[in-house]
Design a protein around this motif. Structure first.
Motif, PDB file in Angstrom:
ATOM      1  N   LYS A 236       0.841  -1.208   0.000  1.00 42.13           N
ATOM      2  CA  LYS A 236       0.000   0.000   0.000  1.00 42.13           C
ATOM      3  C   LYS A 236       0.873   1.253   0.000  1.00 42.13           C
ATOM      4  O   LYS A 236       0.561   2.241  -0.675  1.00 42.13           O
ATOM      5  CB  LYS A 236      -0.914  -0.003   1.226  1.00 42.13           C
ATOM      6  N   PHE A 237       1.965   1.195   0.761  1.00 44.45           N
ATOM      7  CA  PHE A 237       2.861   2.347   0.841  1.00 44.45           C
ATOM      8  C   PHE A 237       3.536   2.598  -0.507  1.00 44.45           C
ATOM      9  O   PHE A 237       3.656   3.743  -0.947  1.00 44.45           O
ATOM     10  CB  PHE A 237       3.905   2.099   1.923  1.00 44.45           C
ATOM     11  N   GLN A 238       3.969   1.527  -1.173  1.00 49.54           N
ATOM     12  CA  GLN A 238       4.612   1.674  -2.483  1.00 49.54           C
ATOM     13  C   GLN A 238       3.633   2.176  -3.532  1.00 49.54           C
ATOM     14  O   GLN A 238       4.028   2.846  -4.486  1.00 49.54           O
ATOM     15  CB  GLN A 238       5.214   0.342  -2.919  1.00 49.54           C
ATOM     16  N   LYS A 368       1.701   9.221   7.421  1.00 49.47           N
ATOM     17  CA  LYS A 368       0.931   8.422   8.375  1.00 49.47           C
ATOM     18  C   LYS A 368       1.256   6.933   8.233  1.00 49.47           C
ATOM     19  O   LYS A 368       1.469   6.235   9.224  1.00 49.47           O
ATOM     20  CB  LYS A 368      -0.569   8.651   8.154  1.00 49.47           C
ATOM     21  N   GLN A 369       1.279   6.458   6.982  1.00 47.26           N
ATOM     22  CA  GLN A 369       1.539   5.039   6.768  1.00 47.26           C
ATOM     23  C   GLN A 369       2.969   4.661   7.152  1.00 47.26           C
ATOM     24  O   GLN A 369       3.221   3.526   7.565  1.00 47.26           O
ATOM     25  CB  GLN A 369       1.281   4.675   5.305  1.00 47.26           C
ATOM     26  N   GLN A 370       3.905   5.598   7.014  1.00 47.46           N
ATOM     27  CA  GLN A 370       5.285   5.303   7.378  1.00 47.46           C
ATOM     28  C   GLN A 370       5.402   4.990   8.864  1.00 47.46           C
ATOM     29  O   GLN A 370       6.173   4.102   9.263  1.00 47.46           O
ATOM     30  CB  GLN A 370       6.179   6.491   7.012  1.00 47.46           C
ATOM     31  N   ILE A 371       4.634   5.693   9.682  1.00 44.02           N
ATOM     32  CA  ILE A 371       4.642   5.414  11.125  1.00 44.02           C
ATOM     33  C   ILE A 371       4.094   4.009  11.386  1.00 44.02           C
ATOM     34  O   ILE A 371       4.657   3.242  12.185  1.00 44.02           O
ATOM     35  CB  ILE A 371       3.813   6.483  11.869  1.00 44.02           C
ATOM     36  N   LEU A 376       5.172  -1.830  12.519  1.00 40.07           N
ATOM     37  CA  LEU A 376       5.122  -3.221  12.080  1.00 40.07           C
ATOM     38  C   LEU A 376       6.526  -3.812  11.951  1.00 40.07           C
ATOM     39  O   LEU A 376       6.761  -4.976  12.303  1.00 40.07           O
ATOM     40  CB  LEU A 376       4.388  -3.326  10.742  1.00 40.07           C
ATOM     41  N   LEU A 377       7.461  -3.017  11.451  1.00 39.09           N
ATOM     42  CA  LEU A 377       8.837  -3.493  11.310  1.00 39.09           C
ATOM     43  C   LEU A 377       9.472  -3.781  12.670  1.00 39.09           C
ATOM     44  O   LEU A 377      10.179  -4.791  12.838  1.00 39.09           O
ATOM     45  CB  LEU A 377       9.672  -2.463  10.545  1.00 39.09           C
ATOM     46  N   ASN A 378       9.238  -2.912  13.634  1.00 34.31           N
ATOM     47  CA  ASN A 378       9.765  -3.154  14.979  1.00 34.31           C
ATOM     48  C   ASN A 378       9.152  -4.418  15.586  1.00 34.31           C
ATOM     49  O   ASN A 378       9.847  -5.222  16.234  1.00 34.31           O
ATOM     50  CB  ASN A 378       9.482  -1.954  15.882  1.00 34.31           C
ATOM     51  N   ILE A 456      14.207  -0.645   8.932  1.00 28.99           N
ATOM     52  CA  ILE A 456      13.954   0.188  10.115  1.00 28.99           C
ATOM     53  C   ILE A 456      14.896   1.389  10.124  1.00 28.99           C
ATOM     54  O   ILE A 456      14.478   2.531  10.383  1.00 28.99           O
ATOM     55  CB  ILE A 456      14.108  -0.652  11.404  1.00 28.99           C
ATOM     56  N   ALA A 457      16.178   1.116   9.849  1.00 26.49           N
ATOM     57  CA  ALA A 457      17.154   2.217   9.824  1.00 26.49           C
ATOM     58  C   ALA A 457      16.807   3.217   8.729  1.00 26.49           C
ATOM     59  O   ALA A 457      16.935   4.434   8.921  1.00 26.49           O
ATOM     60  CB  ALA A 457      18.554   1.654   9.607  1.00 26.49           C
ATOM     61  N   LEU A 458      16.353   2.716   7.582  1.00 28.59           N
ATOM     62  CA  LEU A 458      16.030   3.600   6.466  1.00 28.59           C
ATOM     63  C   LEU A 458      14.814   4.462   6.771  1.00 28.59           C
ATOM     64  O   LEU A 458      14.810   5.679   6.519  1.00 28.59           O
ATOM     65  CB  LEU A 458      15.773   2.761   5.209  1.00 28.59           C
TER      66      LEU A 458
END
Length: 620
Positions: A236-238, A368-371, A376-378, A456-458
């Protein structure tokens, strides 16, 4: 100017010295790829990781020194550039004065005023040329230093990541050695037990392994659930791409294919063919279509041949072919040109504003979606850690189970244990496939965790320029909306200006007549007011003429007001354009910096992708 030049040269020399020191470090120490798989547990592997850690820590110190030197050099170069431009203006003024003096002295035989020795137009021109050359060199140095600063920051990031990886590798090696030591202790313990105790140990280990396998299945299920949620969120983000990115992606399809082709070739695979959009193949030849129509029509229209009726059949076939050919030709002819509706003159501005609004909306949604994706990544990283922990535990349990099974077999071979007392599952426990499967599974999950940590770093990197970029886009959107309103209002005023009294509606004409009558009454003198009580043909004619004059006067005044208002709208539109130009001037450098960061990130991700595809070629 001289002081600025000295400081600039000193900083340039210091930065060049640090660059040489960095270059002298060379490439990172390479690991001997000829070592066998057990080298991970050897002292050499440990030393290699420590050497890498020391190398990157030393490089990080030099990189920080170069970063500071480049920052000072860019700042000093900016001051020198400012001084040079001021001096350039002074030289220009001096050249004007010198040329004026030389012309004045050339017209007079006896020069009353003379220039100082060594000052001439040619000398001033020489100074100006030398200054321009120096200024160009300074600008080039500042540009190169800015690029080197971005590259240095990229190298700093790589060294920080390498140090973190070395630290994690040492932790992994320590775990491997601890597990190996634990297995050795286990084997030593088994040798001191009786045969029955060894059998009980095997049964106990098998039961513990079954319990932990249930925990492993739960960990697999939880990992799959979180990973699926992340993949859906990432897709969805892409998919959130503004119109500018979509247009750029369409233009860069060839470049994307070349990058994909390189990765396939790097992995030793056959690259896929470039997918051609369907629109390029839509222009099918008309002749093929006509032939298909003719063939189908002829088959349907031709009667079956009968004996003695060959001529009639041939005639019918010719007529059918001719008819079908005419129909197909008519169908293939392009339709009659339709007169295009008049294009809206504001289409380009409306499209541009739509693009700006789309960018702002998608930027807010992506933020918003990045947060959510970061959360989810964490969660996925924590799940992968738990997954790896249970895998390591089960791997060690299986090793212990195999060691215990081997000890049971030895005790049976020594006749210390009857075959009837051999517990179930001995043969299954001795299979080495389950260890290989677990090891492969652990490698996959560990590789996935590294990707997760990279993501996560990115995503955790904060773009300090993003708020300014967003604000400038908002200003551009607002100014474009105001510009569009001003132009539309001005165009409507221009249309109203072209209307005359005949083009007005009946109500508007009556309103205009009443305005003219009130205007006449208001501007009448006392004598004209009393003359209005008298009636005559001449007075009526003069009144009608006066009424027409006032109607024309009011119409001219209205048009004059329309022109004034229209001029004001155009002035506002020009002001909005100038403000938007200023915003774009501030926005372009920020976007250029973002582009440099994205290009560096692209290079890093390409290298990481190649390393994941072929780890043995990582040093290359």
């Amino acid at each position: 100017m001289a002081s600025s030049m000295r400081n600039f040269l000193v900083q340039q020399k210091a930065e060049a010295k640090i660059a040489q020191e960095l270059e002298a470090m060379g490439a990172p120490p390479e690991k001997n790829m000829a070592e066998d798989a057990s080298s991970e547990q050897s002292v050499d592997a440990d030393q290699h990781i420590k050497d890498l850690d020391v190398y990157h820590k030393n490089r990080l110190k030099i990189l920080q020194k170069r970063h500071d030197a480049l920052t000072v050099l860019i700042k000093t170069g900016g001051l020198l550039e400012g001084d040079a431009r001021v001096l350039n203006e002074h030289i220009f003024k001096i050249s004007v004065v010198v040329e004026a003096f030389e012309r004045l002295n050339a017209n007079k035989k006896d020069a009353t005023v003379s220039l100082p020795a060594g000052i001439s137009a040619e000398t001033v021109k020489k100074y100006d040329t030398e200054l321009s050359t120096r200024l160009s060199e300074v600008v080039a140095t500042i540009t190169a230093s800015t690029e080197n600063l971005a590259a240095t920051e990229q190298l700093q990031t790589q060294s920080i990541e390498a140090i973190a990886q070395a630290k994690q590798s040492l932790i992994d090696l320590k775990k491997v050695r601890e597990a190996l030591l634990e297995n050795q202790k286990w084997e030593t313990t088994l040798k001191g037990l009786t045969a029955d105790q060894v059998t009980e140990k095997f049964i106990e280990t098998t039961n513990t392994l079954k319990e932990r396998m249930e925990v492993l299945e739960k960990a697999r299920s939880d990992f799959t659930e979180v990973n699926t949620a992340y993949i859906e969120a990432a897709l969805k983000f892409q998919a959130l791409q503004d119109i500018f990115a979509r247009e750029l992606e369409t233009q860069n399809q060839d470049a994307q294919y070349e990058l994909t082709k390189q990765l396939y070739q790097f992995a030793g695979l056959e690259p896929p063919e470039l997918q051609v959009p369907a629109s390029t193949e839509s222009a099918t030849t008309t002749e093929e279509g006509v032939e298909a129509v003719v063939s189908t029509t002829v088959v349907a229209a031709t009667p079956p041949p009968t004996p003695g009726n060959d001529e009639a059949t041939a005639s019918a076939t010719d007529e059918a072919i001719a008819s079908a050919t005419d129909e197909a030709a008519n169908a293939a002819q392009p339709p009659a040109p339709v007169e295009k509706p008049q294009e809206d003159p504001d289409t380009a501005i409306i499209t541009y504003q739509s693009q700006l609004s789309s960018w702002l909306h998608i930027a807010d949604e992506k933020s918003k979606q990045q947060i959510d994706i970061l959360n989810l990544l964490n969660k996925l990283d924590a799940q992968e850690t738990a997954y790896l922990t249970i895998l390591d535990e089960i791997y060690q349990l299986i090793q212990q189970q195999q060691a215990t099974a081997m000890e049971v077999k030895r005790r049976v071979g020594r006749s210390e244990l009857d075959e009837e007392k051999i517990p179930e599952g001995i043969t299954e426990a001795l299979k080495i496939e389950q260890l290989a499967e677990l090891k492969s599974e652990r490698i996959q999950i560990r590789s996935k965790q590294l990707e997760t940590q990279d993501d996560i770093a990115l995503l955790s990197q904060k773009d300090e320029a993003l708020p300014d970029v967003h604000k400038l886009f908002e200003n551009a959107d607002i100014l474009t909306g105001k510009l569009l309103d001003a132009l539309q209002q001005a165009r409507k005023l221009a249309q109203n200006f072209l209307l005359d009294q005949k083009g007005l509606s009946s109500i508007e004409q009556k309103t205009l007549q009443q305005s003219a009558s009130r205007r006449i009454r208001t501007e009448n003198s006392i004598a004209e007011f009393f003359f209005g009580f008298f009636e005559s043909t001449e007075i009526s004619i003069l009144t009608e003429i006066l009424q027409e004059y006032y109607l024309e006067l009011i119409e001219v005044e209205n048009k004059q007001q329309l022109l004034v208002t229209q001029q004001k709208k155009h002035e506002n539109a020009i002001a909005y354009l100038q403000e938007e130009k200023k915003a774009m001037t501030e926005l372009l450098p920020l976007l250029q910096n973002q582009l440099v960061v994205l290009q560096n990130t692209k290079e890093e991700e390409t290298i990481k992708a190649k390393v994941r595809i072929a780890p043995e070629q990582a040093q290359q």
